[in-house]
Design a protein around this motif. Sequence first.
Motif: not given
Length: 216
Positions: A22, A104-105, A107-108, A111-112
């Motif tokens: 990422r 944002d990466q 945060q992703r 979240a995962a």
Amino acid sequence: MLTASGWLARQPKPFQAEVLRRGHGLSFRRGEPIYRLGDPPGGAYGLVAGSFAIVTAPPGAEPMTPHLTAPGHWTGEGCFLSGEPRRVELRAITDCAVLSLPLDQMQRMAAADPDAARRFGEIAMLDIDLAIRIIHDLLISDRDRRIAAVLARCAAIGDAAPVGQDELGAMANATRKQVNAALGRLAARGWVATGYRSIRVLDPAALAAFARGEGE
């Protein structure tokens, strides 16, 4: 480099692979800011090659440089944890190569995998460990030992720390004249050698022992 030392090296291999997938590489020339104090929230940066200075201060105070980083160091996680603007500035003091992991990466990933947030939080804990060492170094009352402590910390950058006497003085709370005299005494012991805007650390273990008050 990033999977061999520092924060990322402490993480499981699948997490390492996800960070590398990422992230993306960036380069900075000497003197360029990676980000500035008060900049909008952003992601984390891992230092691959070179060195950057951490510059910060309490609100209303003049920013100062307490530390120079070595490859493997990560920072910039604060915005992920708090959602607030940058609390420090990063400035390249040599040409640098970094891995940028955008906010944002991060945060992703969190979240995962909820455990990812804890892993990013480990960067902050390593920064706290570093801050404790910096504070301890600055509280050494003997000037030569305090300067030796800072040099021992800078030795992680490499044999020749890209720092001049003015910068070393700022990091060790000493004047240029005091730094020059201390370097002469440390060089006489065979522990350092000075060059143009650089100081070669020849024996970091001896410097660290001297800073701790061991031996003479």
